[in-house]
Write an enzyme that holds these catalytic residues in place. Structure first.
Site, PDB file in Angstrom:
ATOM      1  N   THR A 164      33.076   4.998  23.915  1.00 59.72           N
ATOM      2  CA  THR A 164      31.987   4.667  24.841  1.00 59.72           C
ATOM      3  C   THR A 164      31.643   5.929  25.634  1.00 59.72           C
ATOM      4  O   THR A 164      30.926   6.781  25.154  1.00 59.72           O
ATOM      5  CB  THR A 164      32.369   3.484  25.763  1.00 59.72           C
ATOM      6  OG1 THR A 164      33.640   3.741  26.368  1.00 59.72           O
ATOM      7  CG2 THR A 164      32.443   2.191  24.962  1.00 59.72           C
ATOM      8  N   LYS A 190      40.568   4.844  22.283  1.00 56.67           N
ATOM      9  CA  LYS A 190      39.406   5.189  23.081  1.00 56.67           C
ATOM     10  C   LYS A 190      39.712   4.801  24.516  1.00 56.67           C
ATOM     11  O   LYS A 190      40.469   3.864  24.779  1.00 56.67           O
ATOM     12  CB  LYS A 190      38.145   4.505  22.561  1.00 56.67           C
ATOM     13  CG  LYS A 190      38.119   2.992  22.655  1.00 56.67           C
ATOM     14  CD  LYS A 190      37.728   2.388  23.977  1.00 56.67           C
ATOM     15  CE  LYS A 190      36.440   2.966  24.506  1.00 56.67           C
ATOM     16  NZ  LYS A 190      36.109   2.360  25.843  1.00 56.67           N
ATOM     17  N   THR A 201      46.003  -0.271  27.406  1.00 56.64           N
ATOM     18  CA  THR A 201      44.946   0.550  27.970  1.00 56.64           C
ATOM     19  C   THR A 201      43.752   0.571  27.053  1.00 56.64           C
ATOM     20  O   THR A 201      43.884   0.848  25.881  1.00 56.64           O
ATOM     21  CB  THR A 201      45.423   1.992  28.211  1.00 56.64           C
ATOM     22  OG1 THR A 201      44.354   2.696  28.820  1.00 56.64           O
ATOM     23  CG2 THR A 201      45.815   2.675  26.943  1.00 56.64           C
ATOM     24  N   GLU A 287      36.791  10.054  32.788  1.00 55.70           N
ATOM     25  CA  GLU A 287      35.375  10.313  33.049  1.00 55.70           C
ATOM     26  C   GLU A 287      35.202  11.398  34.105  1.00 55.70           C
ATOM     27  O   GLU A 287      35.691  11.281  35.221  1.00 55.70           O
ATOM     28  CB  GLU A 287      34.686   9.014  33.486  1.00 55.70           C
ATOM     29  CG  GLU A 287      34.539   8.034  32.340  1.00 55.70           C
ATOM     30  CD  GLU A 287      34.052   6.678  32.768  1.00 55.70           C
ATOM     31  OE1 GLU A 287      33.558   5.950  31.890  1.00 55.70           O
ATOM     32  OE2 GLU A 287      34.168   6.331  33.956  1.00 55.70           O
ATOM     33  N   ASN A 409      29.357   6.834  36.194  1.00 49.84           N
ATOM     34  CA  ASN A 409      29.466   5.401  36.453  1.00 49.84           C
ATOM     35  C   ASN A 409      28.295   4.833  37.247  1.00 49.84           C
ATOM     36  O   ASN A 409      28.071   3.627  37.235  1.00 49.84           O
ATOM     37  CB  ASN A 409      30.799   5.099  37.142  1.00 49.84           C
ATOM     38  CG  ASN A 409      31.940   5.138  36.146  1.00 49.84           C
ATOM     39  OD1 ASN A 409      32.122   4.206  35.376  1.00 49.84           O
ATOM     40  ND2 ASN A 409      32.686   6.226  36.148  1.00 49.84           N
ATOM     41  N   THR A 414      22.537   2.527  31.935  1.00 54.38           N
ATOM     42  CA  THR A 414      21.251   3.137  31.592  1.00 54.38           C
ATOM     43  C   THR A 414      21.416   4.451  30.850  1.00 54.38           C
ATOM     44  O   THR A 414      20.440   5.022  30.401  1.00 54.38           O
ATOM     45  CB  THR A 414      20.427   3.390  32.858  1.00 54.38           C
ATOM     46  OG1 THR A 414      21.194   4.181  33.770  1.00 54.38           O
ATOM     47  CG2 THR A 414      20.078   2.071  33.530  1.00 54.38           C
TER      48      THR A 414
END
Length: 414
Positions: A164, A190, A201, A287, A409, A414
């Site tokens: 993702t 992932k 996880t 991230e 985030n 979008t």
């Protein structure tokens, strides 16, 4: 797409298979395709075994377990074996009610029909946005376009399909001699955000050709999860879809491994090494992350308390932001330790960042700020804590917290 692999420590019992992957163990194949769930990236993939494989799994402890987890748990409970796992990204199929559950069953049936196997031999998994329905016409299209093979290209197609917000693919492959036979274990995962597992996880898939019963395999997986996948954190959030699943098809043809066998500890080490490698790769790819952080705690009352403290430190936003800014503010580490419900003698704590000692017996130590900055500017940071309170030891892994985490985030949908 870049691949991270083999971030681990291992003993002489374990051999690294440098170019190995999820299809390196005997009898496994993979596929991944673009079905249109995402704009232009592969978004549905599958792993299959030539024969039904014994299996084990752990799942998120979230109250909102996604529909695919319920279907997979049912499959494994009924057969104790699976022959295929099919995974989609872009949509988590979580919090989707009866329709979501029906869609997960339909996804299982589509895969079973394509392979001409029993439905219960298929595990299903999804990851992506919560609260949206699967586009079942695209799921069906993707499954019908699978072309399974045991090549690096196919393994990477699967690895890409499950991502993702990940920036890299994660994989590992190791081998060991058990029962006088070489057994191989491959893995992929992932995970980049919503990483703070209580059982597993995000998504992790492991294949092995060892001959081992599902019951013994489940016991082994449950034993290594607390010190590997459960010891990573990116942002303190647990997902609805977290799963780690292992398939063991027995094609290495060793005698069935039991807990009483003298080589069982080697298998446990093989599994722990694989899980730790994947867990650290997830933490490294947090991230917006720029640094992998490892915390080692020693001298606690017991190992459980050491793991709690290590995870509290690596999960502290104040610690994470200090590391991002290369600020050797050890006071934030003390603050994190102080929040834990563990036995700590506040007069006997040592703290070091890398080899720079900052606190000794709870007394501040002189150190070079520039040396600390130089160390913290690296992309792998180690924090050491000694509580001088017992023999307990534990480790945890995480990442720094950067501006980019908020950017990613703030616009996830979008």
């Amino acid at each position: 797409m870049q691949v991270i692999n083999n971030i681990h420590e291992h003993s002489s019992h374990i051999e690294v298979i440098k170019d190995g992957n999820i299809v390196t163990p005997i009898g496994f194949k993979a596929a991944g395709v673009h079905a249109g769930l995402r704009y232009n990236k592969k978004d549905i993939g599958a792993i299959i075994s030539e024969v039904p494989a014994n299996c084990a799994a752990v799942y998120t402890t979230s109250h909102f377990q996604a529909a695919p987890l319920k279907v997979t748990q049912e499959s494994i409970a009924k057969e104790k074996q699976i022959q295929a796992v099919v995974v989609n990204s872009a949509c988590a199929n979580a919090c989707t009610g009866e329709k979501g559950l029906k869609d997960a069953y339909q996804m299982r049936k589509m895969m079973a029909d394509y392979l001409h196997i029993k439905e219960e031999y298929v595990a299903v998994s999804s990851t992506g946005v919560i609260g949206e329905y699967l586009q079942m016409d695209k799921i069906e299209k993707g499954i019908k376009n699978f072309d399974f093979n045991a090549t690096l290209k196919n393994a990477e197609a699967f690895q890409e399909a499950i991502l993702t917000t990940d920036t890299v693919m994660k994989k590992c492959c190791f081998a060991a001699t058990i029962n006088g036979v070489t057994v191989t274990m491959g893995g992929t995962a992932k995970g980049s955000g919503m990483i703070h597992p209580n059982m597993a996880t995000m998504l992790g898939f492991i294949t092995t050709d060892i001959n081992i019963s599902s019951e013994v395999l489940q016991g082994a997986l449950s034993k290594v999860i607390p010190t590997t996948f459960n010891q990573i954190t990116v942002d303190g959030d647990t997902s609805t879809n977290d799963t780690v699943l292992i398939m063991a098809n027995g094609m290495a043809k060793n005698e069935s491994l039991t807990e009483d066998h003298p080589d069982y500890p080697i298998f446990l080490e093989l599994l722990a090494t694989s899980c730790e490698s994947l867990a650290k790769q997830i933490a490294k790819d947090g991230e917006g992350a720029t640094k992998l952080v490892e915390v080692k705690v020693s001298g606690s009352n017991n190992d459980d308390e050491a793991r709690v403290i290590a995870k509290q430190i690596v999960g502290s936003n104040l610690v994470k932001t200090a590391i991002y800014g290369s600020d050797a503010n050890w006071g934030r580490i003390i603050t994190a330790i102080g929040q834990t419900k563990t036995s700590v003698n506040p007069e006997r704590v040592d703290i070091a960042i890398g080899d720079i000692i900052m606190l000794k017996e709870s007394e501040p130590q002189s150190f070079s700020e520039q040396a600390a900055i130089n160390y913290l500017n690296q992309d792998f940071i180690q924090i050491f804590v000694d509580l001088h309170n017992g023999d307990g030891e534990g480790k945890a892994w995480g990442c720094d917290l950067s501006y980019d985490y908020v950017k990613i985030n703030a616009s996830y949908r979008t």
